[in-house]
Scaffold this active site. Structure first.
Site, mmCIF file in Angstrom:
data_model
loop_
_atom_site.group_PDB
_atom_site.id
_atom_site.type_symbol
_atom_site.label_atom_id
_atom_site.label_comp_id
_atom_site.label_asym_id
_atom_site.label_seq_id
_atom_site.Cartn_x
_atom_site.Cartn_y
_atom_site.Cartn_z
ATOM 1 N N CYS A 77 168.737 35.692 6.836
ATOM 2 C CA CYS A 77 169.798 36.585 7.297
ATOM 3 C C CYS A 77 170.945 36.441 6.306
ATOM 4 C CB CYS A 77 170.235 36.138 8.698
ATOM 5 S SG CYS A 77 171.629 37.063 9.370
ATOM 6 N N ASN A 78 171.252 37.522 5.610
ATOM 7 C CA ASN A 78 172.345 37.464 4.629
ATOM 8 C C ASN A 78 173.669 37.146 5.311
ATOM 9 O OD1 ASN A 78 171.341 38.720 1.794
ATOM 10 N ND2 ASN A 78 170.239 39.639 3.494
ATOM 11 N N ASP A 103 166.592 34.529 11.776
ATOM 12 C CA ASP A 103 167.411 35.730 11.560
ATOM 13 C C ASP A 103 168.041 36.120 12.891
ATOM 14 O OD1 ASP A 103 168.521 38.019 10.292
ATOM 15 O OD2 ASP A 103 166.882 39.260 11.015
ATOM 16 N N SER A 104 169.036 37.009 12.817
ATOM 17 C CA SER A 104 169.640 37.508 14.050
ATOM 18 C C SER A 104 168.602 38.280 14.874
ATOM 19 C CB SER A 104 170.803 38.435 13.715
ATOM 20 O OG SER A 104 170.325 39.564 12.998
ATOM 21 N N CYS A 130 170.852 43.020 3.306
ATOM 22 C CA CYS A 130 170.606 42.703 4.713
ATOM 23 C C CYS A 130 169.097 42.801 4.907
ATOM 24 C CB CYS A 130 171.335 43.699 5.613
ATOM 25 S SG CYS A 130 170.838 43.627 7.346
ATOM 26 N N THR A 131 168.515 41.790 5.528
ATOM 27 C CA THR A 131 167.052 41.763 5.618
ATOM 28 C C THR A 131 166.494 42.863 6.530
ATOM 29 O OG1 THR A 131 167.262 39.995 7.275
ATOM 30 C CG2 THR A 131 166.805 39.332 5.011
ATOM 31 N N HIS A 132 167.312 43.372 7.434
ATOM 32 C CA HIS A 132 166.844 44.492 8.260
ATOM 33 C C HIS A 132 166.569 45.737 7.414
ATOM 34 C CE1 HIS A 132 168.154 42.101 11.694
ATOM 35 N NE2 HIS A 132 167.703 43.035 12.527
ATOM 36 N N TYR A 186 174.435 40.624 14.332
ATOM 37 C CA TYR A 186 175.500 39.661 14.087
ATOM 38 C C TYR A 186 176.674 40.290 13.321
ATOM 39 C CZ TYR A 186 172.712 35.437 15.218
ATOM 40 O OH TYR A 186 171.992 34.451 15.835
ATOM 41 N N GLY A 187 176.370 41.363 12.572
ATOM 42 C CA GLY A 187 177.291 41.927 11.592
ATOM 43 C C GLY A 187 178.748 42.014 12.020
#
Ligand code: DGL
Length: 266
Positions: free
Chosen positions: A71-72, A8-9, A173-175, A40-41
């Site tokens: 990470c989507n 992931d980021s 978003c995984t966050h 990253y968005g």
């Protein structure tokens, strides 16, 4: 024992890692959180491709059996490219529109701008014609969550969430999954994410891979963890080598991984 790279980021993919660890108790996991470059968005696509490719190369150096883009955003931007470049299977994140559409009619999708703009999301929307989707591109929330959970900076969730009244919310978003309960409370409706679906998909992919490998080998051996083989020299070993955190770990240490988040260290 199979080994899997999870990328992931930053820390969002830890939610996915936790689900994968539970689903696949016999696997070893490498977690690469590129949190020097997170979020990253809002980055140009070329950068996201470059960073993701680097993480996949690190996993290749560890001879993983499969990788997860937890990470989507990276999935939306370059999962197909990664699949064509690397010999191991790459499992991506899919925003949970399908489960949301099964029980809701008015669904809010929260995600980063790249995920919201992606063709993948568009095709998921087209597959649920009975549902009305409101798409919210949140440029800052993932970064704020990253800072909040790694550096303790305050986060006012309501500053980021759109003022609408859906009957279901998709966390794209995984966050955001760290704040699943708070988001459900804010909107007063069910919240959906792709975490468990991804862990299930990984399990299916991995069993195919191992099945294929059995043709030529009697037993499957995950290469012994050897930091000298690894492209990145920074790492933290946890849970008797069952999880090894790799990579650009700015502000990340065992405490960060374990205090907020998903695991009990030993
Ligand atoms: N966890 C990433 C995702 O699922 C966060 C994106 C970002 O770094 O902005 O999209």
């Amino acid at each position: 024992m199979a080994c899997v790279g999870v990328f992931d980021s930053g820390i969002g993919g830890l939610n996915v890692l936790a689900a994968c660890m539970q689903r696949l108790p016999g696997c070893r996991f490498y977690y690469y959180g590129d949190n020097v470059h997170a979020p990253y968005g809002a980055r140009p696509k070329e950068e996201i491709v470059r960073f993701t490719r680097h993480a996949m190369r690190v996993f290749a150096s560890m001879r993983v059996d499969a990788a997860v883009l937890a990470c989507n955003t990276a999935t939306a931007v370059c999962v197909e490219e990664m699949r064509s470049e690397f010999s191991f299977p790459v499992v991506g994140m899919e925003p949970a529109l399908r489960p949301a559409a099964a029980s809701c009619r008015d669904v809010l999708v929260l995600a980063t701008p790249h995920t919201i703009a992606s063709e993948r999301l568009r095709s998921l929307i087209l597959r649920a014609p009975a549902c009305r989707f409101t798409l919210a591109a949140l440029p800052d929330l993932a970064g704020e969550i990253e800072r909040c959970l790694t550096c303790g900076t305050p986060l006012t969730l309501s500053d980021h969430l759109p003022d609408v009244s859906p009957d279901g919310v998709v966390l794209g978003c995984t966050h955001y999954v760290f704040f699943r309960r708070e988001i459900a409370r804010f909107y007063g409706c069910p919240v959906f994410d792709g975490v468990q679906g991804t862990a299930n998909r990984l399990a299916a992919v991995l069993s195919e891979v191992l099945e294929e490998q059995k043709i030529g080998t009697d037993d499957h051996h995950c290469p012994t963890w050897n930091p000298n083989n690894c492209l990145t020299k920074k790492y933290i070993k946890c849970q008797k080598n069952r999880v090894i955190f790799l990579g650009n770990s700015k502000n990340i240490n065992k405490k960060t991984f374990f205090s907020n988040i998903c695991f009990t260290s030993n």
